[in-house]
Design a protein around this motif. Sequence first.
Motif, mmCIF file in Angstrom:
data_model
loop_
_atom_site.group_PDB
_atom_site.id
_atom_site.type_symbol
_atom_site.label_atom_id
_atom_site.label_comp_id
_atom_site.label_asym_id
_atom_site.label_seq_id
_atom_site.Cartn_x
_atom_site.Cartn_y
_atom_site.Cartn_z
ATOM 1 N N VAL A 1 0.851 -1.183 0.000
ATOM 2 C CA VAL A 1 0.000 0.000 0.000
ATOM 3 C C VAL A 1 0.892 1.239 0.000
ATOM 4 O O VAL A 1 1.843 1.337 0.784
ATOM 5 N N CYS A 2 0.561 2.183 -0.880
ATOM 6 C CA CYS A 2 1.312 3.423 -1.009
ATOM 7 C C CYS A 2 0.354 4.614 -0.960
ATOM 8 O O CYS A 2 -0.847 4.461 -1.158
ATOM 9 N N TRP A 3 0.936 5.770 -0.701
ATOM 10 C CA TRP A 3 0.219 7.041 -0.760
ATOM 11 C C TRP A 3 1.083 8.031 -1.508
ATOM 12 O O TRP A 3 2.302 7.863 -1.592
ATOM 13 N N PRO A 4 0.488 9.089 -2.029
ATOM 14 C CA PRO A 4 1.284 10.134 -2.677
ATOM 15 C C PRO A 4 2.349 10.665 -1.706
ATOM 16 O O PRO A 4 2.138 10.675 -0.483
ATOM 17 N N GLY A 5 3.465 11.088 -2.256
ATOM 18 C CA GLY A 5 4.555 11.601 -1.437
ATOM 19 C C GLY A 5 5.519 10.517 -0.990
ATOM 20 O O GLY A 5 6.234 10.664 -0.007
ATOM 21 N N ASN A 6 5.544 9.415 -1.726
ATOM 22 C CA ASN A 6 6.462 8.303 -1.450
ATOM 23 C C ASN A 6 6.263 7.665 -0.083
ATOM 24 O O ASN A 6 7.226 7.254 0.565
ATOM 25 N N LEU A 7 5.025 7.576 0.358
ATOM 26 C CA LEU A 7 4.718 6.892 1.612
ATOM 27 C C LEU A 7 4.272 5.470 1.309
ATOM 28 O O LEU A 7 3.506 5.247 0.374
ATOM 29 N N ASP A 8 4.755 4.522 2.091
ATOM 30 C CA ASP A 8 4.283 3.150 1.968
ATOM 31 C C ASP A 8 4.546 2.413 3.267
ATOM 32 O O ASP A 8 5.318 2.874 4.106
ATOM 33 N N ILE A 9 3.867 1.314 3.433
ATOM 34 C CA ILE A 9 4.078 0.420 4.568
ATOM 35 C C ILE A 9 4.418 -0.945 3.988
ATOM 36 O O ILE A 9 3.739 -1.426 3.075
ATOM 37 N N ALA A 10 5.447 -1.555 4.508
ATOM 38 C CA ALA A 10 5.920 -2.835 3.981
ATOM 39 C C ALA A 10 4.806 -3.882 4.006
ATOM 40 O O ALA A 10 4.035 -3.954 4.967
ATOM 41 N N PRO A 11 4.710 -4.693 2.955
ATOM 42 C CA PRO A 11 3.638 -5.687 2.889
ATOM 43 C C PRO A 11 3.681 -6.686 4.047
ATOM 44 O O PRO A 11 2.635 -7.112 4.528
ATOM 45 N N GLU A 12 4.867 -7.035 4.524
ATOM 46 C CA GLU A 12 4.936 -7.980 5.647
ATOM 47 C C GLU A 12 4.394 -7.351 6.932
ATOM 48 O O GLU A 12 3.767 -8.027 7.754
ATOM 49 N N THR A 13 4.589 -6.038 7.095
ATOM 50 C CA THR A 13 4.011 -5.335 8.246
ATOM 51 C C THR A 13 2.494 -5.319 8.128
ATOM 52 O O THR A 13 1.786 -5.582 9.107
ATOM 53 N N LEU A 14 1.997 -5.014 6.947
ATOM 54 C CA LEU A 14 0.552 -4.992 6.729
ATOM 55 C C LEU A 14 -0.066 -6.353 7.029
ATOM 56 O O LEU A 14 -1.133 -6.439 7.644
#
Length: 77
Positions: free
Chosen positions: A57-70
């Motif tokens: 999952v990503c958001w504008p501004g180069n934000l993301d959360i690692a898939p394993e964390t999700l």
Amino acid sequence: MEAVTHVRPHDNFMLELEFDTGETRIFDARPYLEKGVFTRLKDPAVFKQAYVAYDTVCWPGNLDIAPETLYDRSQPT
């Protein structure tokens, strides 16, 4: 490693996630909203811009959360 295939952001800062395993899980993003760059997600309009890219999952501004964390920190629906 599980890959995110679809995301649906909810009003309460929850993410409904579908993974390549066929599972649907709910991730509570609220604990992240006070941490570093993720404070930008406190704006519901920004949070709702979540999209899937690079298996996560990503958001504008180069934000993301690692898939394993999700995956590891989400609950089955």
